[in-house]
Write an enzyme that holds these catalytic residues in place. Sequence first.
Site, PDB file in Angstrom:
ATOM      1  N   GLU A 269       7.993   4.412  12.057  1.00 57.52           N
ATOM      2  CA  GLU A 269       8.792   4.372  10.832  1.00 57.52           C
ATOM      3  C   GLU A 269       8.976   2.952  10.314  1.00 57.52           C
ATOM      4  O   GLU A 269       9.066   2.723   9.103  1.00 57.52           O
ATOM      5  CB  GLU A 269      10.154   5.043  11.064  1.00 57.52           C
ATOM      6  CG  GLU A 269      11.264   4.181  11.606  1.00 57.52           C
ATOM      7  CD  GLU A 269      11.025   3.699  13.030  1.00 57.52           C
ATOM      8  OE1 GLU A 269      11.561   2.632  13.382  1.00 57.52           O
ATOM      9  OE2 GLU A 269      10.318   4.380  13.785  1.00 57.52           O
ATOM     10  N   ASP A 270       9.032   1.979  11.212  1.00 52.47           N
ATOM     11  CA  ASP A 270       9.233   0.594  10.800  1.00 52.47           C
ATOM     12  C   ASP A 270       8.057   0.086   9.974  1.00 52.47           C
ATOM     13  O   ASP A 270       8.232  -0.574   8.953  1.00 52.47           O
ATOM     14  CB  ASP A 270       9.472  -0.307  12.012  1.00 52.47           C
ATOM     15  CG  ASP A 270       8.549   0.045  13.171  1.00 52.47           C
ATOM     16  OD1 ASP A 270       7.463   0.606  12.944  1.00 52.47           O
ATOM     17  OD2 ASP A 270       8.931  -0.225  14.324  1.00 52.47           O
ATOM     18  N   ASN A 271       6.830   0.394  10.428  1.00 60.10           N
ATOM     19  CA  ASN A 271       5.646  -0.016   9.680  1.00 60.10           C
ATOM     20  C   ASN A 271       5.597   0.651   8.311  1.00 60.10           C
ATOM     21  O   ASN A 271       5.212   0.039   7.313  1.00 60.10           O
ATOM     22  CB  ASN A 271       4.382   0.356  10.467  1.00 60.10           C
ATOM     23  CG  ASN A 271       4.307  -0.376  11.776  1.00 60.10           C
ATOM     24  OD1 ASN A 271       4.300  -1.594  11.820  1.00 60.10           O
ATOM     25  ND2 ASN A 271       4.263   0.365  12.860  1.00 60.10           N
TER      26      ASN A 271
END
Length: 458
Positions: A269-271
């Site tokens: 999710e961070d990417n």
Amino acid sequence: MDHDFDDFHGFYLFLASLGLIWFLALWTLWLLGTWAARSRYRLRPRSPLSSAARTAVPGVSILRPLKGLDTNLYENLESTFTQEYPNFEILLCVADEDDQALPVVRELISKYPHVSAKISIGEEDVGINPKVNNLMGGYRSAANDILWVLDSNVTVHAGTLARAVDALQTPTKSGKRVALVHHVPFAFSTESRVGSRIDEAFLNTNHAKMYLAINTIAIESCVVGKSNLYRRSDLERVNGSLKPITSTEPNAKQDGLCGLAAFGRFLAEDNMIASALWHELGLRHDLSCDVARNVVGNMSLRDYVQRRVRWIRVRKNMVFAATLVEPFTESIVLVAIGSSSLKYLFGLSRWLCIVIHFCMLLIVDLDVYTSLAGHRLPQSIKWGFLAGWVARELLALPIFILAIFGNTVEWRGLEYEVLNNGEVKYVSNRQSFFDSFEFLRRYRPKKYQAVETEPVLP
């Protein structure tokens, strides 16, 4: 016959020239990463925001997702309470009331009564990603627009937040607004397990120099989610589709579900958040001069291999062409290409090229370590670190071959299938690929809770 020989010679000359260009290009990229580490991290000035009045700085809500007793948890969380910044709150998020992290959290809240800190208990099921589900309560109750999402296995310097806010408020050289500030991971191992040492060596050398080089060139989003600072108002406009918003309205947003909940369907999710801010809003990212000190816990060789396989498979299903190039950026494959090219073009000894290549590579990697750590490699871990470095280089290609054939990954003891758009779905009643190998299953830890993320390289 002479004509055929000339044709083959021309073809081999072309391949050798192409191989030499690739060899030199990768070395240029490595040296760029080394230079970036030296210029950015060898000096960490104090931010003026550290001593400013509370009303003179923007408020920040720090979100820390917690699950169980991560290695060094007390010190990791305490580093958040001791930030030299006049206006922040801490939201400590756990999924249930029986979580083992809660006694540690309550002790720190008692120790620092002057810090605004709250516990968010419970998760909201917005997708398959447990970290996102865990964070939703804190995300919705955060008092400030600027959010700093910081993994539980990360500790940071007291001046990190102030310098990150500085970077967030400073436009890029091209004049574009910065939407996200991130920090390069710097690993340190508290264990002498094989996997821990290999991961420590990897993150502090090869990964760091490539990460810094790609972010210096800045032609594409490349972000690790250990420590990310961004605005909730920006996140509420995007949904992970990576399609640019075409409306000219100042606060135009994507249709449908937006915000953190929209990213619960992704494993990384961070990417995806970083890519969405880059592509959907047309904004940019920046690094501050701090590192995210990532505590590597009790990691076996199996854990390390499994983690590398997991993120290669995620990248493969998001940026397939770029992932296929990865083996040609690894040192062993690269030196095979470079030494063969130099042998054909100039008659140089392959073995001489190989020796010089790896000697220079070790010097470069240790220089990157020194820049990030602020000191040379300690004698106490010297041989373990070097052994981990060698093992990382030897394992890179076999792990890639293992990873490229397959789409299932294991995460927190569960099996998932990675889909073409970077989303994942749960696969029930499946035996892990690793469990079919007795010698790998034997070293599987009973409780390993770390949630790791990596950048999806362009």
